[in-house]
Write an enzyme that holds these catalytic residues in place. Structure first.
Site, mmCIF file in Angstrom:
data_model
loop_
_atom_site.group_PDB
_atom_site.id
_atom_site.type_symbol
_atom_site.label_atom_id
_atom_site.label_comp_id
_atom_site.label_asym_id
_atom_site.label_seq_id
_atom_site.Cartn_x
_atom_site.Cartn_y
_atom_site.Cartn_z
ATOM 1 C CG HIS A 179 -14.040 -3.381 -3.069
ATOM 2 N ND1 HIS A 179 -14.608 -3.599 -4.318
ATOM 3 C CD2 HIS A 179 -13.138 -2.478 -3.400
ATOM 4 C CE1 HIS A 179 -14.082 -3.011 -5.359
ATOM 5 N NE2 HIS A 179 -13.099 -2.552 -4.786
ATOM 6 C CE1 TYR A 210 -8.981 -7.083 -2.740
ATOM 7 C CE2 TYR A 210 -9.814 -5.836 -4.718
ATOM 8 C CZ TYR A 210 -8.913 -6.258 -3.827
ATOM 9 O OH TYR A 210 -7.753 -5.644 -4.316
ATOM 10 N NE ARG A 255 -8.223 -2.591 -10.246
ATOM 11 C CZ ARG A 255 -7.123 -1.726 -10.432
ATOM 12 N NH1 ARG A 255 -6.229 -2.256 -11.350
ATOM 13 N NH2 ARG A 255 -7.199 -0.307 -10.107
ATOM 14 C CG ASN A 271 -1.895 -0.992 1.067
ATOM 15 O OD1 ASN A 271 -2.356 -1.586 0.090
ATOM 16 N ND2 ASN A 271 -2.682 -1.210 2.274
ATOM 17 C CG HIS A 310 -14.939 2.161 -11.372
ATOM 18 N ND1 HIS A 310 -15.455 2.153 -10.089
ATOM 19 C CD2 HIS A 310 -13.761 1.459 -11.066
ATOM 20 C CE1 HIS A 310 -14.789 1.534 -9.389
ATOM 21 N NE2 HIS A 310 -13.747 1.147 -9.849
#
Length: 693
Positions: free
Chosen positions: A599, A475, A382, A50, A442
């Protein structure tokens, strides 16, 4: 009482500093003795990864802004220089804590479990001999030391690669005496070397860092006739944000391919060196990379902590890891050969990773094989390597179905993979588009058009997370399978907009960025304020990754002043300050850090007893509202809506993995009060929805 100016800077926390605080909460997991030991090591590695990305993107962006003379400040009114100064102080402390935890906490506890990292001073004669053979057979043939002189200038150093600055005494075969050389560790070799177990006294899990091997043998054969006075590891972090002027390029894919080549050698933003590196060598490196002392991190250990992540897979010790689980299935998805029939019966909510991701894959596979399916449309941001989703899209295209895929080439750090994905789909006959100039796509959407009798019906999957099987195990995300006519028509219109570039007509029920999402959310927040002022039921709950957009924050402050109770679950960045007298007394902010990366994005509005709940791919950030194509989808089915509201309640009652944000901008970890039952939202969902083993 005079009206408070909700735009005043002291009502806002700087977004970059808030993101650093999130990383500190991740690092705290590495010290939590309640977690299995290897999971704690993993959390240390995640905190390192990160921090790498923070420097590659956030710090790089601030340095770029300064270089361009920008004086623009955020709502907190801190200049780029002020933020960089604060980041330097906090990041140095964070790195110091990382290595303290590694050296003083984790390494001793791992050693107690016979997982050892052997220093050079600890090698037995037989171990040293084995490692010397490793050096001569595996390293020496591919390593290329570079002596520095006018004919051999300082080499180009790859972003985040392992390197060594070597101080030399004497002259080489040509009579040169530069005094310095650079050794670049081969990228093809692992950074951790496992010694053969049960040989010459080796333990079951004895490891040596590649850097230790290079240190030990660098002077033996790499610099014949010269004496190595010192050898010190270093790593440079570079600006990794890509820039493509989309208004000036004719082919976005080719432009991205060209820009990717430069990422490895972007401007340096951080230098890490071994703690024992002499000042004159550190200064020499800083000069080479055009960095200052504020950009220098001297570390007591390997310069790349995230390489320790390999230990998790190399060490087969289940008792040192989280209990494994088998993801469950919603009761609506009892074994059946026809997923379309199941969706027609009722909307289906998937909550990953507690629910399996397989229904999403099966939905697409059945669509690819079904002769009644005429078209499939999907967004991909992704997907990961060897994606079953991509395989199904390829199969559908090859079988003659109309397959349209909107691929976001600019998904950060996945650009190269997405270029390869686009080429593969095009070769199979799919229509591939790259979204909209100036806006990342997105939104997570899949549309299947199926002929049923004389009708063409729309089956839809909408999600908060990516179509990525691996992250669906790591996630938390929601996915909705539905054949609701209004939602299906909205999704069709959004895809039409993305491919035709025409204007989208008004949507029935989806909220879409960059068009309606921001205004609609402001309207819903203001509606709750009016309800509260009129004495009607009013409440807002939002679960997000980030909350930084100023207008939304001002609206939340105003709603709090009007009497609305507001509970926010914000994993990472949060510029809003809760608990400020006269401003945000009715607002709470908590961050849940646990086994899985939170998430899901959920927006709840009480609406005078008629709750509205939306799930979305969008955080409450400027980029999501104004520079991305996003959708928020309503949960229209009462049972599905009730399930999400119940999940939110778990997170609001979590007293073991939750951190509460104070008015001063600090996070305090919650502990169960005396007599209170401990509750972890993630653990509760695991126990309810999965099979633990």
């Amino acid at each position: 009482m005079s009206e408070i100016d909700l735009r005043q800077p002291d009502l806002y926390t700087n977004r970059q500093l808030s993101l650093l605080e999130f990383n500190r909460r991740v690092l705290a997991q590495a010290e939590d003795n309640r977690l299995p030991l290897l999971e704690r090591l993993k959390m240390l590695c995640i905190s390192s990864t990160n921090l790498d990305e923070f420097f590659e993107i956030r710090v790089a962006g601030l340095k770029q802004a300064m270089a361009m003379g920008s004086v623009q400040a955020g709502p907190d009114n801190h200049s780029a220089q002020e933020v960089l100064t604060a980041i330097s102080q906090r990041a140095h402390q964070l790195v110091e804590d990382q290595y303290r935890i590694l050296n003083s906490v984790l390494i001793p506890q791992l050693a107690e479990q016979d997982i050892r990292f052997l220093r050079r001073s600890e090698w037995s004669p037989s171990q040293r001999l084995w490692l010397q053979e490793y050096f001569e057979e595996d390293l020496l043939p591919i390593i290329s030391p570079i002596g520095l002189d006018p004919a051999h200038p300082f080499p180009r150093v790859l972003n985040k690669s392992l390197n060594f600055i070597v101080s030399l005494d004497g002259k080489d075969a040509f009579g040169r005496s530069s005094g310095y050389a650079v050794v670049q560790a081969p990228r093809a070799l692992p950074r951790l070397i496992q010694l053969p177990a049960n040989e010459a006294g080796n333990g079951p899990f004895d490891f040596v860092f590649l850097s230790s091997v290079i240190h030990a043998f660098v002077g033996q054969e790499l610099f014949p006739g010269m004496r190595v006075k010192g050898c010190y590891q270093f790593r440079v972090t570079r600006n990794s944000d890509l820039f493509v002027d989309e208004e000036e390029v004719d082919d976005l894919l080719r432009a991205m391919e060209g820009e990717l080549l430069s990422r490895r050698y972007g401007d340096a933003v951080r230098l890490e060196v071994a703690a024992n590196c002499p000042d004159h060598l550190a200064d020499y490196l800083l000069d080479e990379f055009n960095l200052s002392r504020d950009d220098l991190h001297q570390v007591n250990g390997p310069v790349n902590l995230n390489r320790l992540m390999a230990i998790y897979d190399l060490v087969d010790r289940p008792e040192l890891k989280f209990t494994s689980f088998v993801s469950g299935l919603p009761r609506e998805l009892a074994p059946t050969s026809d997923i379309f029939e199941r969706i027609r019966r009722s909307d289906i909510l998937l909550h990953h990773p507690f629910h399996s991701f397989l229904p999403v894959i099966d939905f697409l596979r059945q669509a690819a094989q079904d002769p009644q399916v005429l078209a499939i449309k999907q967004t991909l941001y992704r997907t990961g390597p060897d994606s079953a989703i991509v395989d199904a899209l390829v199969a559908a295209a090859r079988s003659g179905k109309e397959v349209t895929v909107v691929i976001e080439l600019r998904a950060r750090f996945d650009e190269e993979a997405n270029i390869a994905l686009a080429n593969r789909l095009q070769e199979a006959g799919a229509h591939v588009v790259y979204g909209v100039v100036g806006h990342k796509t997105h939104a997570k959407m899949m549309l299947v058009v199926r002929r049923e009798g004389r009708d063409l019906n729309h089956y839809v999957h909408l999600g908060t997370g990516n179509y990525h099987s691996r992250t669906a195990r790591l996630y938390t995300d929601y996915g909705l399978l539905t054949c609701n006519e209004d939602i299906g028509e909205d999704v069709r219109r959004v895809f039409l907009q993305l491919t035709s570039l025409g204007k989208v007509s008004e949507l029935n029920c989806l909220l879409q960025a960059p068009f309606t999402l921001h205004d609609q959310l402001l309207g819903k927040i203001e509606r709750e304020a009016r309800h509260a002022q009129a004495g009607r039921p009013a409440r807002i709950i939002a679960k997000l990754n980030s909350l930084v957009e100023p207008q939304i924050i001002q609206a939340l402050y105003a709603a709090s002043c009007a009497g609305v109770k507001i509970d926010l679950v914000v994993r990472g960045m949060c510029s809003l300050k809760p608990g400020l007298p006269g401003v945000s007394e009715r607002i709470t902010v908590r961050s849940v850090i646990g086994r899985f990366l939170e998430h899901t994005r959920v927006y709840y509005f009480e609406n005078d007893g008629d709750p509205q709940v939306f799930c979305s791919s969008a955080d409450w950030m400027e980029r999501n509202f104004f520079r991305r194509v996003e959708v928020a989808f309503p949960l229209l089915n009462p049972e599905v809506r009730a399930q999400v509201i119940r999940d939110l309640d778990y997170y609001l009652r979590d007293n073991t993995q939750a951190w509460v944000l104070t008015a001063e901008g600090h996070y305090e970890r919650l502990q169960p009060a005396e007599g209170e039952q401990p509750l972890s939202a993630q653990t509760a969902l695991l126990e309810e929805l999965t099979s633990l083993s």
